[in-house]
Design a protein around this motif. Structure first.
Motif, PDB file in Angstrom:
ATOM      1  N   VAL A 147       0.922  -1.430   0.423  1.00  0.00           N
ATOM      2  CA  VAL A 147       0.186  -0.026   0.211  1.00  0.00           C
ATOM      3  C   VAL A 147       1.114   1.484   0.113  1.00  0.00           C
ATOM      4  O   VAL A 147       0.706   1.912  -1.044  1.00  0.00           O
ATOM      5  CB  VAL A 147      -0.952   0.065   1.252  1.00  0.00           C
ATOM      6  CG1 VAL A 147      -1.268   1.140   0.986  1.00  0.00           C
ATOM      7  CG2 VAL A 147      -2.015  -1.483   0.903  1.00  0.00           C
ATOM      8  N   ALA A 152      -1.528  -1.290  -4.210  1.00  0.00           N
ATOM      9  CA  ALA A 152      -2.862  -1.784  -3.884  1.00  0.00           C
ATOM     10  C   ALA A 152      -3.431  -0.141  -3.205  1.00  0.00           C
ATOM     11  O   ALA A 152      -2.160   0.637  -2.222  1.00  0.00           O
ATOM     12  CB  ALA A 152      -2.661  -2.047  -2.528  1.00  0.00           C
ATOM     13  N   PRO A 153      -4.469  -0.379  -2.634  1.00  0.00           N
ATOM     14  CA  PRO A 153      -4.970   1.649  -2.598  1.00  0.00           C
ATOM     15  C   PRO A 153      -5.049   1.722  -0.622  1.00  0.00           C
ATOM     16  O   PRO A 153      -5.070   0.705  -0.365  1.00  0.00           O
ATOM     17  CB  PRO A 153      -6.645   1.333  -3.332  1.00  0.00           C
ATOM     18  CG  PRO A 153      -6.819  -0.107  -3.464  1.00  0.00           C
ATOM     19  CD  PRO A 153      -5.721  -0.531  -3.469  1.00  0.00           C
ATOM     20  N   THR A 156      -6.636  -0.773   2.219  1.00  0.00           N
ATOM     21  CA  THR A 156      -6.753  -1.906   2.267  1.00  0.00           C
ATOM     22  C   THR A 156      -6.522  -3.259   3.537  1.00  0.00           C
ATOM     23  O   THR A 156      -5.802  -2.692   4.313  1.00  0.00           O
ATOM     24  CB  THR A 156      -5.525  -2.454   1.107  1.00  0.00           C
ATOM     25  OG1 THR A 156      -5.331  -1.999   0.161  1.00  0.00           O
ATOM     26  CG2 THR A 156      -5.716  -4.100   0.854  1.00  0.00           C
ATOM     27  N   GLY A 199      -8.476  -3.489  -5.033  1.00  0.00           N
ATOM     28  CA  GLY A 199      -9.477  -2.374  -4.755  1.00  0.00           C
ATOM     29  C   GLY A 199     -10.033  -2.994  -3.586  1.00  0.00           C
ATOM     30  O   GLY A 199     -11.303  -2.835  -2.578  1.00  0.00           O
ATOM     31  N   VAL A 202     -10.476  -4.056  -0.311  1.00  0.00           N
ATOM     32  CA  VAL A 202     -10.287  -1.565   0.656  1.00  0.00           C
ATOM     33  C   VAL A 202     -11.533  -2.459   1.690  1.00  0.00           C
ATOM     34  O   VAL A 202     -12.649  -2.855   2.079  1.00  0.00           O
ATOM     35  CB  VAL A 202     -10.602  -0.374  -0.207  1.00  0.00           C
ATOM     36  CG1 VAL A 202     -11.447   0.523   0.787  1.00  0.00           C
ATOM     37  CG2 VAL A 202      -9.737  -0.509  -0.887  1.00  0.00           C
TER      38      VAL A 202
END
Length: 203
Positions: A147, A152-153, A156, A199, A202
């Motif tokens: 992240v 990755a957003p 997460t 996502g 998330v």
């Protein structure tokens, strides 16, 4: 469980006490593999380990406490996470470790016995939950690092990503009986990494 949060026998000792613990835990493994949880009789474990029965009863007290200590030892001895700087590669290492463990004749049989015992014994189930929580905690940082790198957003759920890697592997191991190998491991890791990047995990 004691006030310190340890099950009986869970404090890592040294010297002769450590040798006794190692011998008893190995004997417990053998009994689980050969006979399942029903085979974890403390007197029989003492005989297998060549340890006095009084020592085993005083230290562990019940088969459930002994299996809990065995799971704690397994968690402590488990391989540490891999940090390659690429999420897909880290998750692949995790998946391959799971597959290698489950397909090992001794370790695979041991996990099946413990999981079967956990379905009808609360203390064993709690110990198994602690074991897997420890493994997720060990591997979750690779997702947090991803992240931070932008793979990755933000938001997460790292634990969910790690669970997503191993869940299909355990399904094959315990339910479907489909082949379980490194190709399957790599596919599971790729799917989890792709979903994380999209996502899907998330919070």
């Amino acid at each position: 469980m004691t006030d310190a949060g340890h099950v009986p026998g869970s404090v890592r000792p040294g010297g002769r006490t450590a040798r006794i613990r190692t011998a008893v835990l190995r004997a417990a493994e053998d009994a689980l593999i050969e006979c399942g949880f029903a085979g974890v009789d403390l007197a029989e474990i003492a005989r297998r380990a060549e340890v006095g029965k009084t020592t085993v009863y005083r230290r562990w007290g019940t088969p459930q406490a002994l299996v809990a200590d065995l799971l704690q030892d397994m968690a402590e001895q488990s391989v540490r996470r891999t940090e390659t700087g690429v999420l897909a590669d880290d998750l692949r290492a995790n998946a391959r470790l799971v597959v290698d463990t489950l397909t090992d004749p001794r370790q695979g049989a041991l996990f099946k016995a413990v999981i079967a015992a956990a379905t009808h014994d609360r203390r064993t189930a709690e110990a198994l939950h602690r074991f897997y929580a420890a493994r997720i905690t060990e591997w979750a940082p690779v997702v947090d690092q991803a992240v931070a790198r932008g793979e990755a957003p933000a938001g997460t759920d790292a634990a969910e990503v790690v669970r997503a890697v191993s869940a299909p592997l355990y399904y094959r191991f315990l339910v479907s009986g489909d082949p379980l190998d490194r190709t399957v491991a790599d596919r599971s890791a790729h799917a989890a990494a792709s979903a994380a990047a999209a996502g899907a995990y998330v919070r």
